[in-house]
Write a protein that holds these residues in place. Sequence first.
Motif, PDB file in Angstrom:
ATOM      1  N   THR A  33       1.060  -0.811  -0.041  1.00  0.00           N
ATOM      2  CA  THR A  33       0.381   0.266  -0.399  1.00  0.00           C
ATOM      3  C   THR A  33       0.388   1.052  -0.082  1.00  0.00           C
ATOM      4  OG1 THR A  33      -1.451  -1.258   1.533  1.00  0.00           O
ATOM      5  CG2 THR A  33      -1.681   1.413   1.305  1.00  0.00           C
ATOM      6  N   THR A  34       1.755   1.252   0.684  1.00  0.00           N
ATOM      7  CA  THR A  34       2.774   2.781   1.366  1.00  0.00           C
ATOM      8  C   THR A  34       3.195   2.526  -0.432  1.00  0.00           C
ATOM      9  OG1 THR A  34       3.290   1.995   3.139  1.00  0.00           O
ATOM     10  CG2 THR A  34       4.672   3.152   2.075  1.00  0.00           C
ATOM     11  N   HIS A  35       3.820   1.652  -0.859  1.00  0.00           N
ATOM     12  CA  HIS A  35       4.744   1.922  -2.784  1.00  0.00           C
ATOM     13  C   HIS A  35       3.412   1.906  -3.331  1.00  0.00           C
ATOM     14  CE1 HIS A  35       8.900   0.074  -1.413  1.00  0.00           C
ATOM     15  NE2 HIS A  35       8.200  -0.659  -0.932  1.00  0.00           N
ATOM     16  N   PHE A  36       2.472   1.175  -3.115  1.00  0.00           N
ATOM     17  CA  PHE A  36       1.555   1.685  -4.421  1.00  0.00           C
ATOM     18  C   PHE A  36       0.932   3.358  -3.763  1.00  0.00           C
ATOM     19  CE2 PHE A  36      -3.163   3.103  -5.781  1.00  0.00           C
ATOM     20  CZ  PHE A  36      -2.722   1.987  -7.405  1.00  0.00           C
ATOM     21  N   THR A  37       1.129   3.749  -3.268  1.00  0.00           N
ATOM     22  CA  THR A  37       0.692   5.486  -3.441  1.00  0.00           C
ATOM     23  C   THR A  37       2.092   5.986  -3.246  1.00  0.00           C
ATOM     24  OG1 THR A  37      -1.164   4.840  -0.305  1.00  0.00           O
ATOM     25  CG2 THR A  37       0.229   6.873  -1.252  1.00  0.00           C
ATOM     26  N   ALA A  38       3.114   5.829  -2.516  1.00  0.00           N
ATOM     27  CA  ALA A  38       3.783   6.607  -3.575  1.00  0.00           C
ATOM     28  C   ALA A  38       3.781   7.048  -4.795  1.00  0.00           C
ATOM     29  CB  ALA A  38       5.131   5.954  -2.923  1.00  0.00           C
ATOM     30  N   SER A  39       4.243   5.721  -5.632  1.00  0.00           N
ATOM     31  CA  SER A  39       3.949   5.082  -7.393  1.00  0.00           C
ATOM     32  C   SER A  39       2.810   6.883  -7.862  1.00  0.00           C
ATOM     33  CB  SER A  39       3.855   4.632  -7.571  1.00  0.00           C
ATOM     34  OG  SER A  39       3.177   3.527  -7.463  1.00  0.00           O
ATOM     35  N   ILE A  40       1.926   6.564  -6.871  1.00  0.00           N
ATOM     36  CA  ILE A  40       0.646   7.274  -8.005  1.00  0.00           C
ATOM     37  C   ILE A  40       1.001   8.705  -7.436  1.00  0.00           C
ATOM     38  CG2 ILE A  40      -1.837   8.014  -7.444  1.00  0.00           C
ATOM     39  CD1 ILE A  40      -1.281   5.139  -8.270  1.00  0.00           C
ATOM     40  N   THR A  41       1.507   9.189  -6.036  1.00  0.00           N
ATOM     41  CA  THR A  41       1.485  10.412  -5.623  1.00  0.00           C
ATOM     42  C   THR A  41       2.797  10.839  -7.173  1.00  0.00           C
ATOM     43  OG1 THR A  41       0.916  10.128  -3.437  1.00  0.00           O
ATOM     44  CG2 THR A  41       2.491  12.466  -4.354  1.00  0.00           C
ATOM     45  N   ALA A  43       3.601   9.984  -9.875  1.00  0.00           N
ATOM     46  CA  ALA A  43       2.832   9.833 -11.441  1.00  0.00           C
ATOM     47  C   ALA A  43       2.765  11.303 -11.165  1.00  0.00           C
ATOM     48  CB  ALA A  43       2.458   8.455 -11.775  1.00  0.00           C
ATOM     49  N   SER A  44       1.733  11.665 -10.595  1.00  0.00           N
ATOM     50  CA  SER A  44       0.384  12.470 -10.447  1.00  0.00           C
ATOM     51  C   SER A  44       1.079  14.030 -10.664  1.00  0.00           C
ATOM     52  CB  SER A  44      -0.565  12.331  -8.859  1.00  0.00           C
ATOM     53  OG  SER A  44      -1.254  11.059  -8.837  1.00  0.00           O
ATOM     54  N   VAL A  45       2.047  14.265  -9.820  1.00  0.00           N
ATOM     55  CA  VAL A  45       3.172  15.450  -9.354  1.00  0.00           C
ATOM     56  C   VAL A  45       3.898  15.226 -11.086  1.00  0.00           C
ATOM     57  CG1 VAL A  45       5.128  16.281  -8.283  1.00  0.00           C
ATOM     58  CG2 VAL A  45       3.823  15.379  -7.211  1.00  0.00           C
ATOM     59  N   ALA A  46       4.431  14.521 -11.233  1.00  0.00           N
ATOM     60  CA  ALA A  46       5.450  14.570 -13.017  1.00  0.00           C
ATOM     61  C   ALA A  46       4.268  14.924 -13.836  1.00  0.00           C
ATOM     62  CB  ALA A  46       5.993  13.229 -12.674  1.00  0.00           C
ATOM     63  N   THR A  47       3.070  14.037 -13.634  1.00  0.00           N
ATOM     64  CA  THR A  47       2.618  15.006 -14.971  1.00  0.00           C
ATOM     65  C   THR A  47       2.154  16.004 -14.822  1.00  0.00           C
ATOM     66  OG1 THR A  47       1.170  12.436 -15.099  1.00  0.00           O
ATOM     67  CG2 THR A  47      -0.370  14.039 -16.010  1.00  0.00           C
ATOM     68  N   LEU A  48       1.313  17.081 -13.851  1.00  0.00           N
ATOM     69  CA  LEU A  48       1.349  18.147 -13.484  1.00  0.00           C
ATOM     70  C   LEU A  48       2.397  19.158 -13.839  1.00  0.00           C
ATOM     71  CD1 LEU A  48      -0.703  18.391  -9.955  1.00  0.00           C
ATOM     72  CD2 LEU A  48      -1.638  18.707 -12.194  1.00  0.00           C
TER      73      LEU A  48
END
Length: 71
Positions: A33-41, A43-48
């Motif tokens: 869960t921690t790794h999934f949350t970190a990867s989503i975060t 990816a979102s910051v990089a995209t923004l």
Amino acid sequence: MYEILLYYWYDLSLKSPHGLQFSLFPRYSDNTTTHFTASITAASVATLLTQPVDVMKTRMMNAPPGTYSGK
């Protein structure tokens, strides 16, 4: 100053049972869960941060010649 920081990290590594494996946020464990949350975060910051520049580049590349003069 640099030597003091090196000694501090070395001292921490000797005191820790697992070397320098300590967490700045101890309530988060190292699990899926921690790794999934970190990867989503991440990816979102990089995209923004990169999406607006990518849109401008695409519009400039697809524009008719002479639309953007570079001045």
